[in-house]
Each structure stands twice: as C-alpha cells, then as structure tokens.
Enzyme design. Structure first.
Site, PDB file in Angstrom:
ATOM      1  N   MET A   1       0.976  -1.231  -0.094  1.00  0.00           N
ATOM      2  CA  MET A   1       0.051  -0.012   0.050  1.00  0.00           C
ATOM      3  C   MET A   1       0.810   1.441   0.032  1.00  0.00           C
ATOM      4  SD  MET A   1      -2.960  -0.916   2.633  1.00  0.00           S
ATOM      5  CE  MET A   1      -1.869  -1.897   3.943  1.00  0.00           C
ATOM      6  N   ALA A   2       0.910   1.976  -0.762  1.00  0.00           N
ATOM      7  CA  ALA A   2       1.625   3.246  -1.247  1.00  0.00           C
ATOM      8  C   ALA A   2       1.500   4.143   0.053  1.00  0.00           C
ATOM      9  CB  ALA A   2       1.378   4.122  -2.390  1.00  0.00           C
TER      10      ALA A   2
ATOM     11  N   CYS B   1      -2.761  -1.612  -8.997  1.00  0.00           N
ATOM     12  CA  CYS B   1      -3.076  -0.177  -8.239  1.00  0.00           C
ATOM     13  C   CYS B   1      -4.102   0.452  -9.179  1.00  0.00           C
ATOM     14  CB  CYS B   1      -1.677   0.628  -8.397  1.00  0.00           C
ATOM     15  SG  CYS B   1      -2.112   2.379  -7.598  1.00  0.00           S
TER      16      CYS B   1
ATOM     17  N   ASP C   1     -10.968  -7.356   1.222  1.00  0.00           N
ATOM     18  CA  ASP C   1     -11.934  -7.077   2.187  1.00  0.00           C
ATOM     19  C   ASP C   1     -11.702  -8.466   3.158  1.00  0.00           C
ATOM     20  OD1 ASP C   1     -13.140  -5.279   0.615  1.00  0.00           O
ATOM     21  OD2 ASP C   1     -14.969  -6.229   0.272  1.00  0.00           O
TER      22      ASP C   1
ATOM     23  N   GLY D   1      -4.836  -5.929   3.746  1.00  0.00           N
ATOM     24  CA  GLY D   1      -4.355  -4.577   3.496  1.00  0.00           C
ATOM     25  C   GLY D   1      -4.824  -3.730   4.532  1.00  0.00           C
TER      26      GLY D   1
END
Length: 346
Positions: A17-18, A100, A205, A227
């Site tokens: 995750m950026a 992304c 999710d 995430g």
C-alpha cells in the site's frame, strides 16, 4: 508455502500500500504474525531513483527476510532495469504492479491500466522474469480481476504470466473501475486458482479471522493478503493465524502491550524518515491505532498539532497509560478503512 525456491513461515501476507507499507510498518506486521510483506511500489523511472521517496522505499536495512519489492511502470526494458536496480539493493522477490487503481498511476497506463493492454502486460512480465532469472530471484504478479465488469481478464493474464515464468499471482477481488469501493468478489480468484499450478493469493476485504478462513475456503487460494484491515491493527495477522490453527479467537491485546508496539513502531519510523517528515508521516499510523478507541478522535486532533518526535511519543504514551486505567484489554474496534487516503496515496 513457497515463492519459487523461497519458503515462507506462513500464508498470511501484508498487501503493498503506497504511503503505508514502508519498512517500519512491514517490520511491525512481520513481528505480529505476517509471514510475508511486499514493499510500496518503486517506480521504474531511472530519473526518480535518487529521489528521497524512492531511496526510502529501496532501503531494506535490517528488514526481516524475505524482502519483496513491487515495481511499477509501462516500459518493459525500464521495468527489467528497475528489477535489477532493486535486486542490487536487497530485493529477493520482485513483484509487478498490475493492480493499483489510482488515477495518477492508471492515467500513465501503469498499475491496473496494464490489464487493458494484454500484449504489453505480457511483454513486461517476460522482460522482468528474464532480468531476474539469472540471479535466482522469483517474480510475482499482483493484479485485479479486470479493468471493469465487462473486462474481467484475470484468468487469461494469469495463465500467460505463469507460462512466462511468474512464481505466484495475487488477485484483488475488484476491478479497477471499483477502486476500493463496493465489495470484493472471490469467484474470479477461484477461477484463477483453478487455472494455475503456481500459488495464488486472495486479496480484498479480508478484515477478520472468519473472513480469512471463508476466503481460503471459497477460492482454494494458497494464501490471503491483508491490506487496510492491518492499519492500526497490525496484530490481525496473529489473530488470523491462531484462528486458522485452533478455530478459537485470540484475546485482544492488552492496552499496555499495544502501547509498546506502537512506540517501537514510532522509533523505527522516525529512524527512517527523520524528525520533520517522521512526525508528519507517523500521524496517520497513530490515528489508525486510536481512531475507534474511547476518546481516540479527540486525541488524534490534538496529536496532529504536535511538531516533534519527543512530544508525539510522550502524548501517545500518556494517552495509552490513561486508557489502561479503565481498560486492561483493547476495546473492540471498528474495521472501517480509510479508503480516501489510499486512493490519494497510491
């Protein structure tokens, strides 16, 4: 669970995750039960490699192995060069970003936009595999189910990637069109798993031990990738591991234990970013940690005004000490994710 020749301690992964999964956050998640974590995406543009942002993302000093780096771009030769650049800096696995959904990435035809151009996507995969193979570095691919509902081509791309030598495929159960909204679907992930011989990872999710078990069941996936649910709750990995092994829930962490984890994370975070950037980038991690706890929103507003590492650490320590007076264990918290932040940062 293996990625190529690399054996992993378990099948619980941290999603790239950026703006989130920097080295300190990956280290924290690994300490709390994750078996594998992928870095923030590193650009394939050589002219940006010396930038402060990229140099931090390519810094793996003291990182627990295996070290996996995600690369992003649209040119096959540049992506191959980026793979070599990151291997020279410690990468043991190279992950190709084809998932992304952020506009600033897709507008340049990188990330999930590559799924609209299958010949280019395959050309990139082949080039990266060719660059990594002589150095015995496995290549993995992270993608979405497709560009939109009418273009769910994940199975086709996954088969081509496997034929080209990719060692593992991760599928986020949303299209690019969905972004992070709506609900993930797992039928496409199950279809990818059924079509491949290499490991397949399910993403999207997964926010509880029960959800992890259910996703593994319905997809047949070899691993799950978490995430947004790990933001502020990095111990979710040990919770999932315990539940999958025993069928029982692990007790919530003690308040003072959570305090220690957060303070250790902050120390590592400041070490990477320095005082000025460290204080500012730590705010989101502290905010996620307290957002659903009693008085958390008010504390976050006050904490965001602090300008030094010492004052931030002192405020966090005192706040958790006060919470421990009334709560031995962390209260039940919400798993609501900060969608807008990720959309902006990716």
């Amino acid at each position: 669970m293996k990625i190529g020749h690399i054996e992993l301690p378990n099948s619980l992964f941290v999603a790239p995750m950026a703006g989130v999964t920097d080295r300190p956050f990956r280290q924290l998640c690994k300490r709390l039960g994750a078996g594998y974590a992928v870095s923030e995406m590193v650009t394939s543009r050589r002219d940006l490699w010396n930038s402060l942002k990229t140099s931090r993302r390519a810094n793996h000093d003291g990182e627990v192995e295996p070290i996996s780096v995600q690369i992003a771009g649209t040119d096959a030769a540049m992506m191959a060069e980026a793979a070599a650049y990151n291997i020279d800096r410690g990468a043991q696995i190279i992950d190709i970003n084809m998932g992304c959904p952020a506009k600033k990435v897709c507008n340049k035809w990188a990330g999930s936009a590559l799924m609209q151009d299958e010949p280019l996507a395959l050309e990139i995969v082949e080039a990266v595999v060719a660059a990594c193979a002589p150095r015995n570095v496995p290549v993995t691919l992270k993608m979405r189910t497709g560009w939109c509902d009418a273009e769910r081509n994940a199975v086709r791309i996954a088969r081509a990637a496997e034929s080209a030598g990719v060692a593992m495929v991760t599928v986020h159960g949303r299209t690019r069109e969905q972004g992070y909204k709506g609900f993930a679907e797992y039928d496409t992930i199950a279809a990818v798993k059924a079509a491949l011989r290499i490991p397949v990872v399910a993403n999207g999710d997964i926010d509880s031990p029960e959800k992890a078990r259910e996703v593994l069941r319905v997809t047949g996936a070899d691993a799950v990738m978490v995430g947004r649910a790990a933001q502020g709750r990095p111990w979710i990995f040990r919770e999932i591991a315990h539940f999958l092994e025993t069928g029982e829930h692990l007790s919530a962490p003690e308040v003072l234990q959570a305090k220690r984890w957060l303070l250790e994370h902050l120390e590592d975070h400041y070490g990477l970013y320095g005082e000025y950037a460290g204080v500012r980038t730590a705010r989101k991690h502290i905010g996620w940690a307290v957002r659903a706890l009693p008085g958390g929103e008010a504390f976050r507003a006050e904490m965001n005004l602090l300008e030094t590492c010492d004052s931030q650490v002192r405020a966090v320590s005192e706040w958790f000490d006060a919470l421990a007076v009334t709560h031995k264990l962390l209260p039940v918290t919400s798993d609501a994710a900060n969608d807008s932040y990720l959309e902006q940062q990716a």
